[in-house]
Enzyme design. Structure first.
Site, PDB file in Angstrom:
ATOM      1  N   ARG A 160       0.846  -1.201   0.000  1.00 15.24           N
ATOM      2  CA  ARG A 160       0.000   0.000   0.000  1.00 15.24           C
ATOM      3  C   ARG A 160       0.882   1.252   0.000  1.00 15.24           C
ATOM      4  O   ARG A 160       0.580   2.241  -0.666  1.00 15.24           O
ATOM      5  CB  ARG A 160      -0.949   0.002   1.213  1.00 15.24           C
ATOM      6  N   PHE A 197     -11.022  -5.974  -6.171  1.00 15.27           N
ATOM      7  CA  PHE A 197     -10.982  -6.774  -4.938  1.00 15.27           C
ATOM      8  C   PHE A 197     -10.504  -5.860  -3.799  1.00 15.27           C
ATOM      9  O   PHE A 197      -9.530  -6.147  -3.107  1.00 15.27           O
ATOM     10  CB  PHE A 197     -10.048  -7.987  -5.085  1.00 15.27           C
ATOM     11  N   ASP A 247     -15.692  -4.621  -5.104  1.00 16.47           N
ATOM     12  CA  ASP A 247     -15.644  -5.815  -4.266  1.00 16.47           C
ATOM     13  C   ASP A 247     -17.047  -6.425  -4.241  1.00 16.47           C
ATOM     14  O   ASP A 247     -18.046  -5.725  -4.444  1.00 16.47           O
ATOM     15  CB  ASP A 247     -15.195  -5.486  -2.842  1.00 16.47           C
ATOM     16  N   SER A 248     -17.113  -7.724  -3.991  1.00 20.61           N
ATOM     17  CA  SER A 248     -18.426  -8.372  -3.942  1.00 20.61           C
ATOM     18  C   SER A 248     -18.982  -8.415  -2.523  1.00 20.61           C
ATOM     19  O   SER A 248     -20.028  -9.004  -2.275  1.00 20.61           O
ATOM     20  CB  SER A 248     -18.319  -9.793  -4.506  1.00 20.61           C
ATOM     21  N   ASP A 274      -6.067  -7.718  -6.806  1.00 21.91           N
ATOM     22  CA  ASP A 274      -5.670  -8.454  -5.595  1.00 21.91           C
ATOM     23  C   ASP A 274      -6.747  -9.480  -5.251  1.00 21.91           C
ATOM     24  O   ASP A 274      -7.439  -9.361  -4.236  1.00 21.91           O
ATOM     25  CB  ASP A 274      -5.468  -7.459  -4.438  1.00 21.91           C
ATOM     26  N   CYS A 307      -2.200 -14.417  -3.966  1.00 19.19           N
ATOM     27  CA  CYS A 307      -1.938 -14.862  -2.583  1.00 19.19           C
ATOM     28  C   CYS A 307      -2.136 -16.373  -2.493  1.00 19.19           C
ATOM     29  O   CYS A 307      -2.461 -16.905  -1.437  1.00 19.19           O
ATOM     30  CB  CYS A 307      -2.805 -14.106  -1.584  1.00 19.19           C
TER      31      CYS A 307
HETATM   32  N1  SAH Z   1      -6.785  -5.633  -1.527  1.00 15.91           N
HETATM   33  C1  SAH Z   1      -7.430  -5.862  -0.257  1.00 15.91           C
HETATM   34  C2  SAH Z   1      -7.585  -7.341   0.071  1.00 15.91           C
HETATM   35  C3  SAH Z   1      -8.333  -8.155  -0.971  1.00 15.91           C
HETATM   36  S1  SAH Z   1      -8.893  -9.695  -0.379  1.00 15.91           S
HETATM   37  C4  SAH Z   1      -6.683  -5.105   0.839  1.00 15.91           C
HETATM   38  O1  SAH Z   1      -5.566  -4.617   0.596  1.00 15.91           O
HETATM   39  O2  SAH Z   1      -7.199  -4.998   1.948  1.00 15.91           O
HETATM   40  C5  SAH Z   1      -9.930 -10.234  -1.674  1.00 15.91           C
HETATM   41  C6  SAH Z   1     -11.269  -9.534  -1.769  1.00 15.91           C
HETATM   42  O3  SAH Z   1     -11.909 -10.004  -2.956  1.00 15.91           O
HETATM   43  C7  SAH Z   1     -12.266  -9.780  -0.648  1.00 15.91           C
HETATM   44  O4  SAH Z   1     -12.619  -8.548  -0.091  1.00 15.91           O
HETATM   45  C8  SAH Z   1     -13.501 -10.438  -1.322  1.00 15.91           C
HETATM   46  O5  SAH Z   1     -14.722  -9.947  -0.804  1.00 15.91           O
HETATM   47  C9  SAH Z   1     -13.320 -10.009  -2.758  1.00 15.91           C
HETATM   48  N2  SAH Z   1     -13.864 -10.870  -3.818  1.00 15.91           N
HETATM   49  C10 SAH Z   1     -13.779 -12.215  -3.942  1.00 15.91           C
HETATM   50  N3  SAH Z   1     -14.262 -12.632  -5.120  1.00 15.91           N
HETATM   51  C11 SAH Z   1     -14.698 -11.512  -5.784  1.00 15.91           C
HETATM   52  C12 SAH Z   1     -15.274 -11.269  -7.063  1.00 15.91           C
HETATM   53  N4  SAH Z   1     -15.496 -12.269  -7.907  1.00 15.91           N
HETATM   54  N5  SAH Z   1     -15.564 -10.015  -7.407  1.00 15.91           N
HETATM   55  C13 SAH Z   1     -15.340  -8.983  -6.547  1.00 15.91           C
HETATM   56  N6  SAH Z   1     -14.750  -9.157  -5.338  1.00 15.91           N
HETATM   57  C14 SAH Z   1     -14.446 -10.393  -4.954  1.00 15.91           C
END
Ligand code: SAH
Length: 404
Positions: free
Chosen positions: A206, A225, A255-256, A305, A345
């Protein structure tokens, strides 16, 4: 003391100090859930002391390779003390720190994060469950804190035959905390968020995103994400530090998870940014990226991510296709000279494979690009040398040619 005897030849990984014994390697012996057992080779050679998980494929997780070591409260206190001290080796720019990172800190199945004055722990194996009270006492003593919240509600508990549990293990009070990370603040709730509430592993990435935003003065940023908007806040902070006016820079975050997006909006307000600088989409990333392509939207920086698509090497092939698709869409949506911050990850996808996936995604998108940075987990997420699976987080910063 109970004993587990391995099949002939199955001692090799333990001799390399890898901390797991799979069920298929066991010739005979066992124990109750979490019980400490002596593991020895088919020839009777001592190999390790470990905790039994009778219903898991990972049958034993090793506590110690030293035959003279007693596995007792003092052992846990000493091992935790080393883990906590290791965090003092670095100037971590946050009051959110991972204090214990499982296998890599010699404590398989245990994760402990510190958020300000609150500890949050996940006890993910029968062995850590067995020693929970001793571990909790030692953690409070070593940190001088009084509050520890348990988040043992991960699905892996089921593989161990353990119920999902969460709640205060020591102390009590409000589960909402505010993190001070780098030059911004991030609110989270230890009772509700993913994992222990937040993704501390991306902390340094970040900061890298902030620096890039400040230097490159991005106008349009896409955070895919986004969870609670960590990268969104970092980008906005970079724009502000560059002296850009609110109307000059915009971040779209997808995000979902609706609750995560609500926290994200809150984090933007918490840092005094203008809500008009952000768009939050409660949507599937894949669908949104296709729509952006159709609409001709383009971005100066994109973060990808995604959640763990390949938990183990066995899932790697299918996951590789998903990563490639995602990255192909990312490349298609970049402006010339735009920057892709792409992460995996997945423990099952190594650094080299990840780079190959990203390379073929660029090729398919028809984008010429070069890597400028290789990113990984922050230093409070160490990787024990005998446990390369611990290196789950990998990231690449890729710049699309031609430059403006
Ligand atoms: N970048 C973030 C962490 C991401 S974790 C940070 O720095 O804090 C992955 C995220 O993807 C989660 O919040 C989850 O809700 C979301 N997610 C999972 N599948 C998804 C999809 N198909 N579309 C949108 N978001 C999704």
């Amino acid at each position: 003391m109970k004993t587990i005897t391995l099949k002939p030849g199955k001692e090799k990984s333990l001799l390399r100090r890898h901390p797991w014994v799979f069920d298929g390697a066991v010739a005979k012996g066992g124990g109750d859930p979490g019980e400490t057992v002596r593991v020895h080779s088919a020839e009777g050679q001592f190999l390790a002391w470990g905790a039994v998980s009778p219903s898991s494929k990972i049958r034993v997780r090793v506590w110690s390779f030293d035959e003279a070591q007693r596995i007792d409260a003092a052992f846990f206190r000493a091992t935790l003390s080393i883990a906590v001290s290791a965090r003092g080796l670095f100037d971590i720019k946050s009051n959110g720190v991972r204090l214990v990172h499982g296998e890599s800190d010699g404590l398989p199945g245990l994760v402990v994060d510190r958020y300000g004055d609150t500890l949050v722990a996940q006890f993910l194996s029968c062995g850590t469950e067995r020693w929970k009270q001793q571990i909790a006492d030692a953690l409070l003593e070593l940190t001088g804190l009084t509050r520890l919240y348990e988040r043992s509600d991960a699905s892996v508990r089921e593989l161990e035959g353990l119920p999902r549990v969460s709640g205060w293990l020591r102390g009590q009070g409000d589960t909402a905390v505010v993190l001070q990370e780098h030059s911004w603040q991030l609110a989270l709730d230890v009772a509700e968020g993913h994992k222990t509430g937040f993704y501390l592993d991306q902390r340094d990435n970040r900061q890298a995103f902030f620096e890039a935003a400040r230097h490159a003065r991005w106008g349009q940023v896409l955070n895919c994400f986004c969870y609670t908007g960590g990268f969104t806040v970092a980008a906005l902070a970079g724009m502000r530090a560059a002296g850009m006016r609110p109307e000059e820079g915009h971040v779209t975050s997808i995000d979902s998870s609706g609750p995560a997006l609500d926290k994200g909006r809150g984090n933007v307000a918490l840092n005094g940014f203008d809500a008009s600088q952000t768009t939050w989409l409660d949507a599937d990333v894949n669908t949104s990226l296709r729509a952006f392509e159709r609409e001709g939207r383009r971005f100066d920086a994109i973060v990808l991510d995604p959640p763990k698509l390949a938990p183990t090497a066995a899932h790697a092939e299918r996951a590789a296709r998903a990563y490639k698709d995602l990255n192909r869409w990312g490349f298609k949506l970049l402006n010339p000279g735009g920057m892709l911050f792409t992460y995996s990850c997945s423990g099952g996808i190594g650094v080299e494979l990840f780079q190959k996936i990203v390379a073929s995604a660029a090729l398919e998108a028809g984008v010429d690009a070069f890597i400028t940075h290789r990113l990984g987990g922050a230093p409070d997420h160490p990787v024990a040398l005998p446990f390369p699976e611990g290196e789950y987080l990998k990231g690449l910063v890729v710049v699309a040619r031609p430059l403006k």
